[in-house]
Each structure stands twice: as structure tokens, then as C-alpha cells.
Design an enzyme around this catalytic site. Sequence first.
Site, PDB file in Angstrom:
ATOM      1  N   ASP A 290      41.842  49.766  47.171  1.00 50.80           N
ATOM      2  CA  ASP A 290      41.617  49.135  45.873  1.00 50.80           C
ATOM      3  C   ASP A 290      41.061  47.741  46.165  1.00 50.80           C
ATOM      4  OD1 ASP A 290      41.376  48.560  43.224  1.00 50.80           O
ATOM      5  OD2 ASP A 290      43.428  49.096  42.686  1.00 50.80           O
TER       6      ASP A 290
HETATM    7  C1  GLC Z   1      40.630  47.144  40.578  1.00 52.44           C
HETATM    8  C2  GLC Z   1      41.396  48.313  40.081  1.00 52.44           C
HETATM    9  C3  GLC Z   1      40.741  49.629  40.317  1.00 52.44           C
HETATM   10  C4  GLC Z   1      39.261  49.527  40.180  1.00 52.44           C
HETATM   11  C5  GLC Z   1      38.738  48.504  41.162  1.00 52.44           C
HETATM   12  C6  GLC Z   1      37.245  48.314  41.089  1.00 52.44           C
HETATM   13  O1  GLC Z   1      41.269  46.004  40.772  1.00 52.44           O
HETATM   14  O2  GLC Z   1      42.763  48.350  40.379  1.00 52.44           O
HETATM   15  O3  GLC Z   1      41.278  50.598  39.467  1.00 52.44           O
HETATM   16  O4  GLC Z   1      38.677  50.770  40.406  1.00 52.44           O
HETATM   17  O5  GLC Z   1      39.356  47.258  40.975  1.00 52.44           O
HETATM   18  O6  GLC Z   1      36.864  47.721  39.911  1.00 52.44           O
END
Ligand code: GLC
Length: 748
Positions: A290
Amino acid sequence: MKKIHLLLAAIFTCSMAFAQQPVYKNPSYSSQERINDLLARMTIEEKVGQLNQVNGGVLTGPSVANDPGAQGKVQLLKEGMVGSFLNVVGTEQTLATQKIAVEQTRLGIPLLFAFDVIHGYKTVFPIPLAEAASWDLEAAERATAIAAKEASAAGLHWTFAPMMDVSREPRWGRVMEGSGEDPYLQAKFAEARVKGFQGNLDENHVLATVKHFAAYGAAEAGKEYNTVDLSRYALWNYYLPPYKAAVEAGVATVMNSFNIMDGVPSSGSDFLVNQVLRDKWGFNGLVVSDWASFGEMINHGYSKDAKEAAIQSIMAGSDMDMESGVMRTTLAESVKNGEVPMAVLDEAVKRVLSLKFQLGLFDDPYKYHDAAKERRTLLAAEHLAEARKSAAASMTLLKNDQGLLPLQNPKSILVLGHLAESQEDVLDFWKGQGDHANTVTILEGLKAKYPASDITFIQAVNRDGIFDQNAVKQINKAAKKAEVVIATIGLFGDLAGEARSLGDISPSDGQMTMLHAAKATGKPVVVLVQAGRPMVLTEVVRDFGTILYTWIGGTQHGHGVADVLSGDVNPSAKTAMSFPAAVGQIPVYYNHYNTGRPHQDGNEGPAHFWVSRYRDIPNEPLFPFGYGLSYSTYEYSDLKLSKKSINQNESVTVTVNIKNTSQVDGTEIVQLYIRDLVAQPIRPVKELKDFTRVDIPAGQSRTVSFELPATKLSFYDENGNTLLQKGAFKVFVGKNSDDVLEADLELK
Ligand code: GLC
């Protein structure tokens, strides 16, 4: 003849051209051969580059300390140090960026473009939690297929969805992204959404990501990014099944979660990634971190520095570093000095490359960047029509005491509250590329639905929930000529999504003042509640008899609301999360254990003192999981099992009769639950095991039947082994998790 010669010559020239090309660029070789050839040509740095995913657009997370900046990113790209971009969208931007990768890097490896297409790209569908309230898997598949079609036409290869985090925490802003509190329902939506997004992975579809692995929905007290501390027994039985269903449905990628599991951050968890996901479930696709979650293992106190974080991530089985840069800055050195075996690096790189080959990017790197296709695909009429159906199908009727709804051609309507006129708030934080300008407000929806009605709007309450005292007079005056008042309350759209945890999920004082002012006029009041999570509505439910929960309906929200209010669509949705009666109850959910001293609301007196209950608030939620009304009414009877007992290879047919006792044709969502009465370890008081949507014309009956195989009576032990224990079970079928008929079943 001449033509044939020309053709042959062209084919010959073509194969000559391939023959001169390196194997990895030559489509006559297998992907495996091409990947191996390419790998053999790559430097260690270029390999690490493929594992590096960089943000190229709006921030969907905090900016990181070692962020190279825009110029720095272009430089990295040219050096072959970027494998994928996130948040670069639209054919123009993606094409320009892809050209650099293909034409200006040493090996010309194309990029993967990823974006959070959660519930639509340009045509925004209802939030997934609302869509889950429809219990309509085919509709979810269609919605995600449309989202994929728009996203891929806009240059994207990959979405970070579906989010499959079971959660019992309405304080957590991210419940809007999932399918609620139940693992079975969530797993069914996992399959549908993976199918919809990925299809056959042609250029009208995108790679899907199941996230956030694992148990992110169990963050303590619903506080974003908070500690998760749960038993392995709960992990296997509640939290893991939806991710597993997505893997079984062929999801291409998996995303780590921010939380810890057993004290280990998920991104570096050998247990979660290597042991469960890869070894036990056989997933050999890409695991992406993430946002900055590899680097955040330092904050967790699990990694001493970036170098250790990168080693721990890749050794645990995770592959791609979104935004933290720890792999980019340290991994090559760790491979050179032997701390990370080359074979481990190669495996991770192969997973990235094989996605690029699978999409055909080495043969036609620009096939997703067709501006004309983008223009004709986004917001296509059929996409909007589907989004409108989907919005109406997710509206959940909580109360309709006097049968005030549907409103058939009211002569005059008084509409109250900022949310009725807000284009902004029918979209949430994860709105993709949805524009506020393209959304239909409630007011617009009502005007379109009732062109002959005299519709007056008074804001009364602003976006921050503050009541304008002058509005009382205006409301009183306007109500005189109004046949009905429609009052909108809830939470504004941007309060749904990541980093949007709330400690108070009740309507604001200003909204309550507005509702009471409306009630004081003596006119019938319809309350519309708009939010990305279940709110605490105890006071509203006590004082008002007509309540429609609209969730956040996306681009076509206003039309969806009007379709339901008018009765053009008979509501059938049922909530996928329990509605708490008070914040103090949370977590409150239907599939809980029984405790040694169980209590049921309504049982008072000395015999009910030493029991599991609150002294000041009820035990039961305000509305249980699976609850929702319709303009039709249904009567369930004759629950029958084809056998009283089955062995573990058999199944039982469960039938029930349902009569539509109203004058209106309807669709009923029929739910089947079980209870394993005695088990080691113990089992919950109810577990959803099947459901169906059945159309029942007015006044008619339908017999609904379910096949319940013994395997659905099984569960997991704390090590993930399947247990199927003999003994007595209850089988329940009903309208919601609370209102059911029951029968006995024995497993021999
Ligand atoms: C984040 C989220 C995730 C997302 C990623 C990219 O912080 O937790 O769900 O896909 O960033 O935007």
C-alpha cells in the site's frame, strides 16, 4: 497474384524484422522465453526499477521524505528505474509517459498505469457498500465492467480494487469501499467485481487488485491505520474468506495492508504473504505494497531503516514498492551483498513483467492510449443508464410507517438541506475521475421526475451541518403550500473514504433542528439520509416515520433517489452493515458469539441482571444486517428441509414460501443463515450461507429453494484447516438477520 506476392513479401519482411529483434520483443516466442531473455539482459538496478511504483498525479497518501520530485521522477523513468506509475490518468498523459519508457530507456520496457477505480472512472456508481445493499452480483459485475471499460479507454491497465476488508466499524471511513460486515456476502462481491474488472483481460478491461491484505477492516476503534490485534481464529473465519474468493476468481494482484497482524506489519508478514497467500492459496501474481507501507515498517518499529524494510518486504513475498522508495534506494545493494538472493529478486521482477506480457504491452505498448476511444467511452449513455439503475437499487428503505412513499405526483414539494442541492456530495473521496459537474443532485432528480410539481428548496442547513435560524420562518411559510416535505441529512461526501474516521456518526444538531422544524409544520416528512457508512439514527427513527437511506449514489444519485421516491423503482435493498443504536455499541454485528451470559433486549428483571448487556443502551442494533423495506410486503411461511439429517458428502434442499401480500410487484432478497449449536471452537449465533433475489408479482407467492451442501457447515480452525463437525444445526431463512423462520438439521 500480385497482391499475394506483396503480402508474402510483407510477412517475410516482418519475420526478418522479428528475427533481428531480441527474443523478448519477438511475439513468436512464448512469454516465458521472452521474460527469461529480458531478465538476462537487465542490470540489478533495472530489475529493482521494475519493482518501483511511483505517484505521478494527485496524492492519495502522504508525500514521502525521499520523494524525488517531478523532474527526479522523469529522470528515474529514463534510467529504467520505474516499473509502474499510479495516478497518471487519461490517454494524453499516459501516452506521453509510456513513450519515454518505451523509446527513451535502454530496454524499452513499457510501464503499467494504475489508479484507484473503486466504483467507476468517469461514470461514478454508488459506493461499493451501497452496491452491496442491492445483493445483486450481476449488477456489480456490470458496474465494474463499465468502470474497467472507461478506465482502460483512459490509458489505465490496473485498478486498485476491489477492496474486500470485512468491517464492523462504521466509525472507519473506509467501510464505504467494501461490502460490509459479512464474509460470505463480501466474498460473493469479490468474485463478481474481479470478473467485472478483469473480464478476459483484453484492452477493455483492467487488472484488479484485492486489498488490503489482510484484516485492515479490524482497525481498533475504527481509527484509521490503527492497530489490528485479533485471533487467528477470527482471521481465518471472518477476515480472510473474501480475499481468498478474489484469488480463486483469478485476481491479478494483491495489495498489502497498513496494519499489523500478530505484531508484524502486513507488508513484511511472511505468514500472510508467503505462507497464506502464496503457499496455501497458490497465488503467484504480483503483491503491491500500500502507499509507502514498506517504508512505514520503520514507524511501526519493525524495521530499523529503509534497507531492512526493503529486505523484509521482498523476503516476505511482497513485490512492488508503491511510493516508499525503500526498494529503489537500497535493494540493489542488498542483492549485491547477498542479503537478498538474486532468485528472490528475479521472481518478483518476473511477476511484474508477466503482467506486462499478459496485457500485450511489449507488442503494442500504446494500445490503451487512443484519445478518440477515450472520448466516446467516458460517460457513454449506456453507462449512465446502468449507474442510475444501480443507484436506485442501492437505496435502502428504513421506515415507511404510514405508507407515505411512494410519492405519486405530489402537487408541491418542499425540499430542505444542503445535500439536496449538492453536486459535490454525491461523490466521495474515491470518486475516480468523476466530475461534480456531471452529477445529478436530488433537487434535479425531483424536478425531472415531477415536472408538474411546484418544488421549493430551502437550504436551512449548510454543508457543515449548521442550521440557519432564519430558516424556521421560511420553512413555515413554504410548508403551507407544500403537500410533503423532503428533508436531507447525513455526512458530506468527502467524509467517506481513507483517513476519514469519525468518532461521532450521528446527524448534526443543525440537521436535527431542521428535521424538527419540518415536523412542526404538520406536513408529512420524508427523511433522506446520505452517507458512506451506517449512521446512528436513533433520534431520527424515534421521531420520523419515513426514512430512505440513500448512501452515496454517484453520478446519477438524484435520479436514483427520485426513481425510488416516485415508485418507478420499488426499493429492495438491504443493508450490508448493522446500523448501531449508539456509538457505544460499536462494534455491533449480527454474527457474534453467544457469550456465557447472553442477553436479549426486552428481557428485564432480576433474572436478567448478571448478563452481557449495557445498562444504558440496547444490545441490539437499530437495524440489523440484511434489513431493508420495500413498497411490497412479504410473508414467509413453510420453511422445509428435504432431510432432517445429512452426512458430510450430502446436501439438503431448503425451501420456503414467500407471499407478496401487497398491491405492488417487488423483488425480495431472501437470506439463508445457519447456526452450529455446539462446536469446538464455538460458532457464531448466525452465519449467512446463501441468498437470492426473487421477483414476486403483487399478491402472488413463490417457493424459493436453496441447496445447502454439508461443506457450507464447515469452518476453519486457528491454523486455517477446515473443520466439519457432526452435530445439531439450525437453518434460518428470512428477510434479514433478525427476522427469520428456523428449522433443525443434523450433520451425521
Ligand atoms: C492508499 C490506499 C489504497 C490505495 C493507494 C493508492 O493509501 O490505502 O487503498 O489503493 O493508497 O492510491
